[in-house]
Write an enzyme that holds these catalytic residues in place. Structure first.
Site, PDB file in Angstrom:
ATOM      1  N   HIS A 287       0.854  -1.201   0.000  1.00  0.00           N
ATOM      2  CA  HIS A 287       0.000   0.000   0.000  1.00  0.00           C
ATOM      3  C   HIS A 287       0.892   1.255   0.000  1.00  0.00           C
ATOM      4  O   HIS A 287       0.907   2.029   0.967  1.00  0.00           O
ATOM      5  CB  HIS A 287      -0.887  -0.033   1.242  1.00  0.00           C
ATOM      6  CG  HIS A 287      -2.128   0.797   1.176  1.00  0.00           C
ATOM      7  ND1 HIS A 287      -2.128   2.117   0.786  1.00  0.00           N
ATOM      8  CD2 HIS A 287      -3.419   0.501   1.457  1.00  0.00           C
ATOM      9  CE1 HIS A 287      -3.359   2.596   0.853  1.00  0.00           C
ATOM     10  NE2 HIS A 287      -4.156   1.623   1.260  1.00  0.00           N
TER      11      HIS A 287
ATOM     12  N   GLU B 211      -0.500   0.911  -5.674  1.00  0.00           N
ATOM     13  CA  GLU B 211      -0.251  -0.327  -4.944  1.00  0.00           C
ATOM     14  C   GLU B 211      -0.062  -1.516  -5.875  1.00  0.00           C
ATOM     15  O   GLU B 211      -0.919  -1.811  -6.697  1.00  0.00           O
ATOM     16  CB  GLU B 211      -1.422  -0.604  -3.998  1.00  0.00           C
ATOM     17  CG  GLU B 211      -1.789   0.604  -3.151  1.00  0.00           C
ATOM     18  CD  GLU B 211      -3.075   0.402  -2.377  1.00  0.00           C
ATOM     19  OE1 GLU B 211      -3.307  -0.732  -1.908  1.00  0.00           O
ATOM     20  OE2 GLU B 211      -3.845   1.367  -2.252  1.00  0.00           O
TER      21      GLU B 211
END
Length: 257
Positions: free
Chosen positions: A142, A214
């Protein structure tokens, strides 16, 4: 050449990555909390054993808000045979975690910094169940990039994406290169103004200076039988770009042209 990275045992989370000019390349909120139960808002949180919110697990899983261990005491960078500085971090299930995700596993994360400042994260997840049962998971790095302009960004999950992704920062004339292996999907996210105001660990107007891109595996979950191991890797680097003057072709850039 000066390059710097910072990694917390909490979440095995990289929170700083700087270039040779000592410019910060990752975003961390001024209101980030660096202790349980919240995940650190920024850097590179790890989403495991799920991306998103499903079932009884907390959003994006629990790996990002658990304390990891290392074989070195105190934790420190080592040097590999290829002259890369690295640290290895390990997460294993606790009794509390087993109540919400009843599987045994070993998650090994290597964070390394190359000679040219490239930041590499390599995850190895092994099924260590002794009851013969497989388990299934989804995963994402992330990554919060520090950027200057998010006006042309669209939130979306992109499936079956190329192994190389370019993130162009027009104002700084900088291009981030993201290379990924074992992670077929990509997610682009920014909370924008209304959602950002509802996030307590997000500073006022900070959403304008960050973008999450991501490397992920979300469409087709990964299944491991006992003894099997999965590997997922992402490498981040930066190159100067002249995009704002219309001279940069992102596809040509990633092909090394």
């Amino acid at each position: 050449m000066y390059h710097f990275q910072q990694v917390y045992l909490y979440g095995a989370q990289v929170t700083s990555w700087k270039n040779e000019h000592r410019e910060e390349l990752l975003f961390v909120s001024s209101k980030a909390v660096f202790k349980p139960p919240k995940a650190i808002r920024g850097g590179i949180p790890l989403c495991f054993p799920q991306f998103g919110s499903q079932g009884s697990l907390e959003q994006h899983g629990f790996a990002r808000n658990r304390f990891w261990t290392t074989d070195l005491d105190p934790p420190q960078l080592a040097i590999s045979s290829s002259n890369k500085a690295f640290v290895d971090l390990i997460l294993k299930p606790s009794e509390e975690d087993a109540k919400i995700w009843p599987h045994r596993y070993e998650f090994c994360l290597r964070v390394s910094l190359g000679a040219r400042g490239e930041l590499m994260l390599t995850s190895r997840i092994r099924n260590t169940n002794t009851d013969g049962k497989p388990f299934t998971f989804t995963f994402a790095y992330h990554t919060y990039f520090a950027v200057t302009d998010i006006s042309s960004v669209v939130n979306k999950v992109y499936l079956s994406t190329p192994t190389k992704i370019a993130i162009l920062d027009h104002e700084r004339k900088r291009t981030y290169e993201l290379r990924k292996d074992g992670l077929p999907d990509a997610v682009v996210w920014n909370p924008w103004d209304k959602n950002a105001k509802a996030i307590p660990d997000f500073g006022y107007d900070e959403y304008k200076r960050m973008l999450c891109v991501e490397a992920a595996c979300v469409e087709k979950p990964i299944t491991l039988r006992p003894g099997e191991e999965w590997k997922g890797r992402q490498e981040l680097s930066t190159v100067p770009s002249s995009y704002c003057s219309g001279q940069l072709d992102p596809l040509k850039l990633l092909k090394g042209g």
